[in-house]
Write a protein that holds these residues in place. Structure first.
Motif, PDB file in Angstrom:
ATOM      1  N   ASP A  36       0.836  -1.203   0.000  1.00 14.84           N
ATOM      2  CA  ASP A  36       0.000   0.000   0.000  1.00 14.84           C
ATOM      3  C   ASP A  36       0.870   1.252   0.000  1.00 14.84           C
ATOM      4  OD1 ASP A  36      -1.971   1.902   0.311  1.00 14.84           O
ATOM      5  OD2 ASP A  36      -2.330   1.450   2.434  1.00 14.84           O
ATOM      6  N   LEU A  37       0.789   2.012  -1.102  1.00 15.21           N
ATOM      7  CA  LEU A  37       1.498   3.291  -1.156  1.00 15.21           C
ATOM      8  C   LEU A  37       0.534   4.419  -0.807  1.00 15.21           C
ATOM      9  CD1 LEU A  37       3.443   1.427  -2.742  1.00 15.21           C
ATOM     10  CD2 LEU A  37       4.011   3.400  -4.144  1.00 15.21           C
ATOM     11  N   ASP A  38       1.063   5.454  -0.151  1.00 19.58           N
ATOM     12  CA  ASP A  38       0.223   6.551   0.311  1.00 19.58           C
ATOM     13  C   ASP A  38       0.805   7.897  -0.107  1.00 19.58           C
ATOM     14  OD1 ASP A  38      -1.543   4.843   1.759  1.00 19.58           O
ATOM     15  OD2 ASP A  38      -0.071   4.731   3.378  1.00 19.58           O
ATOM     16  N   ASN A  75      -6.130   4.792  -1.523  1.00 19.84           N
ATOM     17  CA  ASN A  75      -6.217   3.604  -2.360  1.00 19.84           C
ATOM     18  C   ASN A  75      -5.294   2.555  -1.739  1.00 19.84           C
ATOM     19  OD1 ASN A  75      -4.925   1.815  -4.458  1.00 19.84           O
ATOM     20  ND2 ASN A  75      -6.483   2.735  -5.744  1.00 19.84           N
ATOM     21  N   GLU A  85      -4.046   7.638  -6.435  1.00 20.00           N
ATOM     22  CA  GLU A  85      -4.551   8.590  -5.433  1.00 20.00           C
ATOM     23  C   GLU A  85      -4.502   9.982  -6.048  1.00 20.00           C
ATOM     24  OE1 GLU A  85      -2.845   8.083  -1.493  1.00 20.00           O
ATOM     25  OE2 GLU A  85      -3.362   5.955  -1.477  1.00 20.00           O
TER      26      GLU A  85
HETATM   27 CA   LIG Z   1      -2.773   4.109  -0.096  1.00 19.12          CA
END
Ligand SMILES: [Ca+2]
Ligand SMILES: [Ca+2]
Length: 184
Positions: A36-38, A75, A85
């Motif tokens: 999960d990248l933010d 996302n 995102e």
């Molecule tokens: Ca994310």
């Protein structure tokens, strides 16, 4: 047509309301756990610090108090092409103390999940006119990162009352807390 930027390049943003789209693809099977990248945004004053705590906009604080910067939501997978995102910006509402908007992408629980940007592909940041949908610029991060777990994709800054974008593309081994230590 969108202007494709190289690392370090700068370009004016001539739209009062624009959207920052960020994309990436990950290979969760390579590490065996969710990937999960933010995207997060630090809204800074002339001293390069956030002008108040609430001007750190991320998945747990989706809107800046002035209403100028809004993260549209977390996302969790990065699946698919296009933006994973998005952050909407309305310069007409931005606090007058703001001179820079810094956009970073971090990997959620990177250390525990043994993940880094070496396993991330097709990263990009793009900006388009929110009202018309017209592309303004795009920067594809071609650099091969390896051990980095956080990357500053770009920054938007005010110069002579014009807002410009700089393609930054600088990574580091760390997380959101490291950026907070720098900008808070
Ligand atoms: Ca994310
Ligand atoms: Ca994707």
């Amino acid at each position: 047509m969108a202007i494709n930027l190289q690392k370090g390049q700068r370009e004016s943003i001539n739209a009062p309301k624009f959207t920052i789209g960020l994309g990436w693809d990950t290979n969760s099977s390579s590490t065996g756990s969710a990937f999960d990248l933010d995207a997060s945004v630090f809204i800074l004053g002339d001293n390069k610090k956030i002008i108040a705590d609430e001007y750190f906009v991320f998945y747990n604080n989706l809107k800046s108090p002035d209403g100028a910067v809004e993260h549209t939501g977390d996302n969790l997978t990065g699946d698919g092409d296009g933006d994973d995102e998005q952050v909407k910006v309305d310069l007409s509402r931005i606090d007058s103390k703001v001179s820079e908007i810094c956009i970073v992408v971090t990997i959620h629980e990177a250390e525990a999940r043994k993940q880094n940007f070496g396993q991330v592909r097709n990263s990009f940041i793009r900006i388009f006119d929110t009202a018309t949908g017209a592309d303004i610029l795009k920067y594809e991060l071609e650099e091969d990162f390896s051990i980095e777990t956080a990357v500053e994709f770009g920054r938007i800054y005010k110069k002579d009352n014009n807002w410009k974008f700089e393609a930054v593309g600088v990574g580091m081994k760390g997380g959101l807390q490291d950026y907070l230590n720098k900008y808070q």
